[in-house]
Each structure stands twice: as structure tokens, then as C-alpha cells.
Design a protein around this motif. Structure first.
Motif, PDB file in Angstrom:
ATOM      1  N   GLN A  11      -1.784  -2.985 -12.074  1.00  0.00           N
ATOM      2  CA  GLN A  11      -0.799  -4.022 -11.785  1.00  0.00           C
ATOM      3  C   GLN A  11       0.547  -3.696 -12.424  1.00  0.00           C
ATOM      4  O   GLN A  11       1.604  -3.900 -11.819  1.00  0.00           O
ATOM      5  N   GLU A  12       0.498  -3.185 -13.663  1.00  0.00           N
ATOM      6  CA  GLU A  12       1.751  -2.819 -14.324  1.00  0.00           C
ATOM      7  C   GLU A  12       2.447  -1.680 -13.581  1.00  0.00           C
ATOM      8  O   GLU A  12       3.675  -1.683 -13.419  1.00  0.00           O
ATOM      9  N   LEU A  13       1.640  -0.697 -13.118  1.00  0.00           N
ATOM     10  CA  LEU A  13       2.232   0.412 -12.371  1.00  0.00           C
ATOM     11  C   LEU A  13       2.827  -0.069 -11.052  1.00  0.00           C
ATOM     12  O   LEU A  13       3.925   0.346 -10.656  1.00  0.00           O
ATOM     13  N   ALA A  16       5.987  -1.802 -11.792  1.00  0.00           N
ATOM     14  CA  ALA A  16       7.052  -0.852 -12.123  1.00  0.00           C
ATOM     15  C   ALA A  16       7.595  -0.191 -10.858  1.00  0.00           C
ATOM     16  O   ALA A  16       8.811  -0.017 -10.699  1.00  0.00           O
ATOM     17  N   ARG A  17       6.685   0.180  -9.947  1.00  0.00           N
ATOM     18  CA  ARG A  17       7.135   0.775  -8.688  1.00  0.00           C
ATOM     19  C   ARG A  17       7.966  -0.211  -7.886  1.00  0.00           C
ATOM     20  O   ARG A  17       8.980   0.161  -7.284  1.00  0.00           O
ATOM     21  N   GLN A  18       7.531  -1.463  -7.868  1.00  0.00           N
ATOM     22  CA  GLN A  18       8.282  -2.466  -7.119  1.00  0.00           C
ATOM     23  C   GLN A  18       9.672  -2.660  -7.714  1.00  0.00           C
ATOM     24  O   GLN A  18      10.662  -2.775  -6.984  1.00  0.00           O
ATOM     25  N   ARG A  19       9.745  -2.694  -9.062  1.00  0.00           N
ATOM     26  CA  ARG A  19      11.061  -2.823  -9.697  1.00  0.00           C
ATOM     27  C   ARG A  19      11.938  -1.624  -9.371  1.00  0.00           C
ATOM     28  O   ARG A  19      13.145  -1.771  -9.123  1.00  0.00           O
ATOM     29  N   LEU A  20      11.315  -0.427  -9.356  1.00  0.00           N
ATOM     30  CA  LEU A  20      12.084   0.774  -9.032  1.00  0.00           C
ATOM     31  C   LEU A  20      12.605   0.716  -7.600  1.00  0.00           C
ATOM     32  O   LEU A  20      13.772   1.039  -7.331  1.00  0.00           O
TER      33      LEU A  20
END
Length: 238
Positions: A70-72, A75-79
Motif C-alpha cells: 500500500q505504501e509503494l 508513493a507511485r500514485q504521488r509520483l
């Protein structure tokens, strides 16, 4: 032989002494069977506790894996959101620059119009255009004449002798075939029998034996121009 005590029997069965003593004490020394049941239940309980512990560890690892996933993902979504935001800002900046460039072009066009109006007194575009010239007649190209057949003045003759050697000489196209025969008779070797024996000339392809009447005809008329290969044979007497 003395009968084994319960403790000795349990030790002989392979149970540790300390565990056997504890089992006998906790079961009130009710015998081997009660002590064995207690120890087997203890082993089963420890097995269950170990399995439960392994299951809890597996569940914890799964929770950690999901949490990390979920954290990954976050992070991808934020990127991706950051990239989309930067791309949108870049498009807005490019659009603003394009609008500014268009505005500068329009302003320059207006300035040019004003300068031309000031220079020509408001009659921009009133200059007379040069008169159109009428196209003149198109010169006709000279007619091409069909190519003429090339005339050859000389003829290259190769003569193959019976011994395998050959003679090569250039003659005039209007010379008679007799000149070729005379050249062969003067330059042939002794293999043909000497200068007294007459020779006969043959064409290689198509096969043709030249007669005495052909000796008076020019090489050009016999089709030996511009080059030909002749074969020498002994002429039969009579």
C-alpha cells in the motif's frame, strides 16, 4: 529380577528424567499411564503453541507485505500526480509563451502597417503591378533522324591454322578475300606442306567453305566486317 519403578520405566521409554519426575508428581503418582498422558498432552500443547506462533508470524508478515504494498502504491500514485502536475504546468507555460509570441507578431504586423501607411500616405498596396508578358511561341524541337548504319573501313581477321596457332591481321573492308588467302600462304608454317600447296578458307559459324568466286568478292560483301574468324584447311587438288 526386581520390578522397575514407574520413574525407571518412563526413563527406559525415552522420556527425560526431569520431565518424568514432574509428570509423576503432577499426576499424584497414579502410575505410568497417567504420567505418559500428561507428557503427551504437554508435547501436543507445545506443538499447538508453536503452530499458533508460526501462524501469527505468517499473518504479521502478510500484514507487513500488504502495508508495504500500500505504501509503494501510494508513493507511485504521488509520483504520478506530481508528474501530471508538472506536465500541466509545463503545458500552461508553453501556452502562455505561445500567446505572448502571437501577440508580439500581431503587434509587429500592426507597426509594419502603420509604417507603410505613413511612408506611402495611406495608399498601401496601390502600386501598379508590372504588365503581364504574353508567352511567346514555343520553339519546336528538331525532328530526330533515325540513326544511320555505321560504315566500317577496316576489318580484323583472325585465321586459325591446322596446327592450333593463329594469325591476326587487319585488312581494308573493300579488299578481296584473295588478299587474306595470300597473307595466309605467305605466313603459314611448314606444317601445311610449304608455300606450293593451296589452302581453303572456311568460316567458323555458320560453317561455310569459300569458293574461288568468293575470292574476288570484298570482305564487306562477304559479311566479314568488322571482324571475323576464319579456319584454314588444305585444298584438295583437282
Amino acid at each position: 529380577m526386581a520390578e522397575l519403578t514407574a520413574l525407571e520405566s518412563l526413563i527406559e521409554m525415552g522420556f527425560p528424567k526431569g520431565r518424568a519426575e514432574k509428570a509423576l508428581a503432577l499426576t499424584g503418582n497414579q502410575g505410568i499411564e497417567a504420567a505418559m498422558d500428561w507428557m503427551l498432552e504437554l508435547v501436543a500443547q507445545k506443538q499447538r503453541e508453536r503452530e499458533e506462533g508460526e501462524e501469527r508470524e505468517a499473518l504479521e508478515r502478510e500484514r507487513q507485505r500488504r502495508r508495504q504494498g500500500q505504501e509503494l502504491t501510494a508513493a507511485r500514485q504521488r509520483l504520478q500526480e506530481d508528474e501530471m502536475r508538472r506536465a500541466a504546468e509545463e503545458r500552461r507555460r508553453e501556452k502562455a509563451e505561445e500567446l505572448e509570441a502571437r501577440q508580439r507578431v500581431r503587434e509587429k504586423i500592426e507597426r509594419d502597417k502603420a509604417e507603410r501607411a505613413k511612408k506611402y500616405g495611406g495608399n498601401v498596396g496601390s502600386q501598379p503591378s508590372p504588365p503581364a508578358t504574353e508567352p511567346g511561341p514555343v520553339p519546336s524541337s528538331p525532328s530526330r533522324e533515325p540513326p544511320t548504319k555505321r560504315e566500317y573501313d577496316q576489318c580484323r581477321i583472325q585465321v586459325r591454322l591446322p596446327d592450333g596457332t593463329s594469325l591476326t591481321q587487319t585488312f581494308r573492308a573493300r579488299e578481296q578475300l584473295a588478299a587474306v588467302r595470300l597473307y595466309v600462304e605467305l605466313h603459314r608454317g611448314e606444317e601445311l606442306g610449304g608455300a606450293q600447296d593451296p589452302v581453303q578458307l572456311l568460316s567458323g559459324f555458320p560453317r561455310r567453305a569459300f569458293s574461288e568466286a568468293d575470292m574476288e568478292r570484298p570482305l564487306q560483301e562477304l559479311g566479314l566486317v568488322p571482324s571475323a574468324v576464319l579456319i584454314v584447311a588444305k585444298k584438295c587438288p583437282g
